[in-house]
Design a protein around this motif. Structure first.
Motif, short mmCIF file in Angstrom:
data_model
loop_
_atom_site.label_atom_id
_atom_site.label_comp_id
_atom_site.label_asym_id
_atom_site.label_seq_id
_atom_site.Cartn_x
_atom_site.Cartn_y
_atom_site.Cartn_z
N ASP A 65 0.84 -1.19 0.00
CA ASP A 65 0.00 0.00 0.00
C ASP A 65 0.89 1.25 0.00
O ASP A 65 1.65 1.48 0.93
CB ASP A 65 -0.91 -0.02 1.23
CG ASP A 65 -1.91 1.10 1.20
OD1 ASP A 65 -1.69 2.10 1.90
OD2 ASP A 65 -2.92 0.96 0.48
N GLU A 66 0.78 2.06 -1.04
CA GLU A 66 1.66 3.22 -1.20
C GLU A 66 1.45 4.28 -0.12
O GLU A 66 2.41 4.89 0.35
CB GLU A 66 1.48 3.84 -2.58
CG GLU A 66 1.98 2.96 -3.70
CD GLU A 66 1.72 3.57 -5.06
OE1 GLU A 66 1.19 4.70 -5.13
OE2 GLU A 66 2.03 2.91 -6.06
N SER A 67 0.21 4.52 0.25
CA SER A 67 -0.05 5.56 1.26
C SER A 67 0.48 5.13 2.63
O SER A 67 1.06 5.94 3.35
CB SER A 67 -1.54 5.90 1.33
OG SER A 67 -2.29 4.75 1.67
#
Length: 99
Positions: free
Chosen positions: A23-25
């Motif tokens: 998950d990038e965030s």
């Protein structure tokens, strides 16, 4: 061994001062907390425990997943409020009426 945490249902690993996550965030949030000085296994685990505690997550142990404790506050009211007159503390304390 890398330190593993679970935050918001996503798993992340911390190794050699960098976080890895799908998950990038979440990875961006964790990377903002990253400690590049954590190079030993114990330092990595300590930092992962801190990061998981800050975000209300879990940390992987030998016995499964355990809730990470919240770290102690970095800033306390005693840092801003004088002990004798706490009502006069704050950013705009000089604008208050003097008695």
């Amino acid at each position: 061994m890398t330190a593993r945490i679970r935050v918001y249902g996503k798993e992340a690993t911390f190794t050699q001062g960098h976080w890895a996550c799908d998950d990038e965030s979440l990875q961006a949030m964790l990377q903002a907390l990253a400690d590049p000085r954590a190079v030993t296994e114990e330092q990595e685990r300590t930092h992962a425990l801190y990061a998981a505690g800050r975000l209300g997550g879990l940390i992987a142990t030998d016995y499964g997943w355990e809730a990470a404790p919240h770290p102690e506050a970095e800033i306390k009211m005693e840092d801003f409020a004088p002990a004798r007159q706490p009502e006069r503390a704050g950013w705009l304390g000089f604008l208050r009426r003097r008695k």
